[in-house]
Design a protein around this motif. Structure first.
Motif, PDB file in Angstrom:
ATOM      1  N   LYS A  65       0.816  -1.211   0.000  1.00 48.66           N
ATOM      2  CA  LYS A  65       0.000   0.000   0.000  1.00 48.66           C
ATOM      3  C   LYS A  65       0.852   1.265   0.000  1.00 48.66           C
ATOM      4  CE  LYS A  65      -3.948   2.222   0.394  1.00 48.66           C
ATOM      5  NZ  LYS A  65      -4.894   2.288  -0.740  1.00 48.66           N
ATOM      6  N   ALA A  66       2.046   1.203   0.581  1.00 49.83           N
ATOM      7  CA  ALA A  66       2.921   2.375   0.632  1.00 49.83           C
ATOM      8  C   ALA A  66       3.390   2.801  -0.756  1.00 49.83           C
ATOM      9  CB  ALA A  66       4.128   2.079   1.517  1.00 49.83           C
ATOM     10  N   MET A  67       3.314   1.901  -1.741  1.00 52.09           N
ATOM     11  CA  MET A  67       3.741   2.205  -3.106  1.00 52.09           C
ATOM     12  C   MET A  67       2.572   2.596  -4.007  1.00 52.09           C
ATOM     13  SD  MET A  67       6.267  -1.086  -3.538  1.00 52.09           S
ATOM     14  CE  MET A  67       6.705  -0.617  -5.204  1.00 52.09           C
ATOM     15  N   ASP A  68       1.381   2.587  -3.461  1.00 49.63           N
ATOM     16  CA  ASP A  68       0.161   2.766  -4.259  1.00 49.63           C
ATOM     17  C   ASP A  68      -0.107   4.247  -4.526  1.00 49.63           C
ATOM     18  OD1 ASP A  68      -2.299   2.370  -5.492  1.00 49.63           O
ATOM     19  OD2 ASP A  68      -3.385   2.211  -3.587  1.00 49.63           O
ATOM     20  N   GLN A  69       0.168   4.685  -5.749  1.00 41.33           N
ATOM     21  CA  GLN A  69      -0.051   6.076  -6.134  1.00 41.33           C
ATOM     22  C   GLN A  69      -1.395   6.290  -6.826  1.00 41.33           C
ATOM     23  OE1 GLN A  69       2.176   8.516  -5.263  1.00 41.33           O
ATOM     24  NE2 GLN A  69       3.224   6.850  -4.186  1.00 41.33           N
ATOM     25  N   ASP A  70      -2.045   5.194  -7.215  1.00 37.10           N
ATOM     26  CA  ASP A  70      -3.267   5.302  -8.008  1.00 37.10           C
ATOM     27  C   ASP A  70      -4.482   4.736  -7.276  1.00 37.10           C
ATOM     28  OD1 ASP A  70      -4.415   6.247 -10.368  1.00 37.10           O
ATOM     29  OD2 ASP A  70      -4.388   4.259 -11.293  1.00 37.10           O
ATOM     30  N   GLU A  71      -4.343   4.527  -5.947  1.00 41.70           N
ATOM     31  CA  GLU A  71      -5.455   4.052  -5.114  1.00 41.70           C
ATOM     32  C   GLU A  71      -6.030   2.727  -5.607  1.00 41.70           C
ATOM     33  OE1 GLU A  71      -6.681   5.680  -2.165  1.00 41.70           O
ATOM     34  OE2 GLU A  71      -4.723   6.573  -2.478  1.00 41.70           O
ATOM     35  N   ARG A  72      -5.147   1.828  -6.087  1.00 43.27           N
ATOM     36  CA  ARG A  72      -5.601   0.521  -6.576  1.00 43.27           C
ATOM     37  C   ARG A  72      -5.401  -0.592  -5.550  1.00 43.27           C
ATOM     38  NH1 ARG A  72      -7.170   0.185 -11.628  1.00 43.27           N
ATOM     39  NH2 ARG A  72      -6.657   1.862 -13.083  1.00 43.27           N
ATOM     40  N   VAL A  73      -4.704  -0.307  -4.460  1.00 39.28           N
ATOM     41  CA  VAL A  73      -4.421  -1.329  -3.451  1.00 39.28           C
ATOM     42  C   VAL A  73      -5.410  -1.196  -2.295  1.00 39.28           C
ATOM     43  CG1 VAL A  73      -2.743  -2.231  -1.808  1.00 39.28           C
ATOM     44  CG2 VAL A  73      -1.981  -1.435  -4.059  1.00 39.28           C
TER      45      VAL A  73
END
Length: 468
Positions: free
Chosen positions: A298-306
């Motif tokens: 989730k910390a890498m999620d820039q597009d709110e897909r996680v």
């Protein structure tokens, strides 16, 4: 003789000693001083050789104790990678799974074994929850909590994740009744009946149960017991079928404790963006890390897909039915579904756990637990290596279980009832697949101490398995 040759010679000598079982799993290597004296080397040379072994995962440094063997050497030409790509299919969960759960045996060979005294961390937890209950005033008992959960608990979760590299906000979190409930809400929010969901193979049987109940199809993604989901295989699957969501456990996935490398996490996020994919992250095992706790996907999620799902059931208490979900672009939908499926969560339970986290009790508990789990894991691996048959095992750096692969002719499903007749409950490999793969495999947990009864139960398994 160059300095490089000297540390390499020492490194090779130590590796050979581990290979020949001069030092077995969990045993301490000679001290730096001893190696310097016996091998005629400088302290810097010895430290460099040991650091190289640590970087390979063969040994670990323990403060004020020395270096210990952590990885049994095995045939590197046979990596523990399983699974095959098959077309999507409906899910039918085995009755055997229900039998194991009815026996409370998901993480214990001997679920009927009498329990000992409460660990200090659980005593402290019970006190915190009790204080929260006693603090209730007025007519709080007459009102439901808000669907998202009490702010103080969510704020503590924000602090908990900040230590792992995710700068969450408390309004991004919704409290649930455990991680399974969080996964259920996530699937309901992003999928419709008949949609295809990708899962790791072998993977979490609880996820298969949810897919069955929701009328979803499953496609199994071949996965490594050491590094998790095969992103190349996932890319091939995404090119062939319209997959709506993918359930992954990046940190210490059951059944074998796989830990996804950073490169695979990045690739997974990229695939999600290209193929309009929802990633459902099961983060439940991260706090069982024996070393540093990895950052969530989730910390890498820039597009709110996680959609991150977790709870404290694996790191604190199975009986603490308190989880959470961060739903990304589906979060509002998840809040509504929480209201429909659970209405509210116990306010005093959340407040008690929030206090337990805030006063440092959770951190103390996790430090004690990691030491205990390391001892349990090392004992289990050493015991399995002593079996009088061919067996290959995972060596996880977190989680609660080891994956054991036996000879191809072994049928672990056929051994379930004979083992049960002896009071031993095993977890056969096919439970971790929708297509019945891994019949020659077992998941064995090290969540409990290896007392005489459990050790004897473990030692009795080869006889049963080799008869199948």
């Amino acid at each position: 003789m160059t300095s490089e040759y000297r540390y390499q010679a020492l490194e090779n000598w130590l590796v050979q000693g581990i290979r020949e079982h001069r030092w077995r799993l969990g045993e301490r290597l000679p001290s730096i001083r001893t190696l310097c004296q016996e091998r005629g080397l400088s302290k810097a040379t010895v430290q460099h050789a040991l650091q190289r072994l640590e970087a390979q995962g063969l040994v670990e440094a323990r403060p004020k104790a020395g270096y210990f063997v952590t990885l049994p050497l095995r045939d590197t030409n046979k990596p523990l990678i399983f699974g095959r790509i098959e077309p999507p299919r409906p899910v039918t969960v085995s009755e055997l799974f229900l039998d194991i759960m009815r026996r409370c045996a998901a993480f214990d060979l001997l679920p009927d074994l009498s329990v000992g005294k409460l660990p200090p961390g659980i005593v402290s937890l019970n006190r915190s929850i009790g204080r929260a209950l006693r603090r209730q005033r007025g007519e709080h008992h007459q009102y439901y909590d808000a669907p998202a959960g009490v702010p103080c608990f969510r704020e503590q979760l924000v602090s908990h994740y900040a230590k792992r590299g995710w700068a969450a906000r408390f309004d991004q979190l919704c409290v649930t009744s455990g991680c399974q409930h969080a996964l259920f809400l996530a699937l309901m929010a992003c999928c419709n009946r008949g949609d295809i969901v990708a899962i790791e193979s072998p993977g979490f049987y609880g996820a298969l149960q949810l897919l069955e109940q929701l009328g979803l199809q499953v496609v199994e993604v071949p996965s490594s017991i050491e590094t998790g989901i095969d992103t190349d295989a996932l890319e091939e699957i995404l090119a062939r079928w319209k997959v709506r969501a993918c359930i992954v456990t990046p940190a210490y996935a059951t059944p074998g404790g796989a830990l996804m490398p950073l490169s695979a996490k990045k690739r997974l996020i990229e695939l999600a963006n290209v193929h309009d994919l929802a990633i459902i992250e099961d983060d439940i095992y991260a706090d069982t890390a024996l070393h540093g706790t990895p950052d969530p996907l989730k910390a890498m999620d820039q597009d709110e897909r996680v959609i991150l799902c977790s709870s404290f059931s694996k790191s604190l208490s199975r009986d603490l039915r308190l989880g959470w979900v961060s739903g990304g672009r589906w979060h509002d939908r998840i809040l509504h579904l929480k209201l429909v499926t659970q209405l509210a969560t116990s306010r005093y339970l959340q407040e008690g756990v929030a206090e337990y986290m805030a006063d440092g009790s959770l951190g103390s508990h996790l430090r004690r637990q990691r030491n205990e789990l390391r001892i349990n894991r090392d004992h289990l691996i050493a015991s399995l290596q002593a079996w009088p048959c061919e067996v290959r095992v995972s060596n996880p750096l977190g989680g609660l279980a080891i994956w054991a692969e036996l000879a191809e002719h072994v049928d672990t499903l056929a051994a379930y009832l004979p083992a049960l007749d002896r009071g031993v409950v095993i977890t056969p490999g096919p439970l971790f697949s929708a297509s019945g793969q891994f019949r020659n495999c077992l998941r064995i947990s090290y969540a409990h101490p290896w007392n005489n009864a459990r050790s004897q139960a473990l030692a009795s398994l080869p006889e049963l398995l080799l008869q199948r």
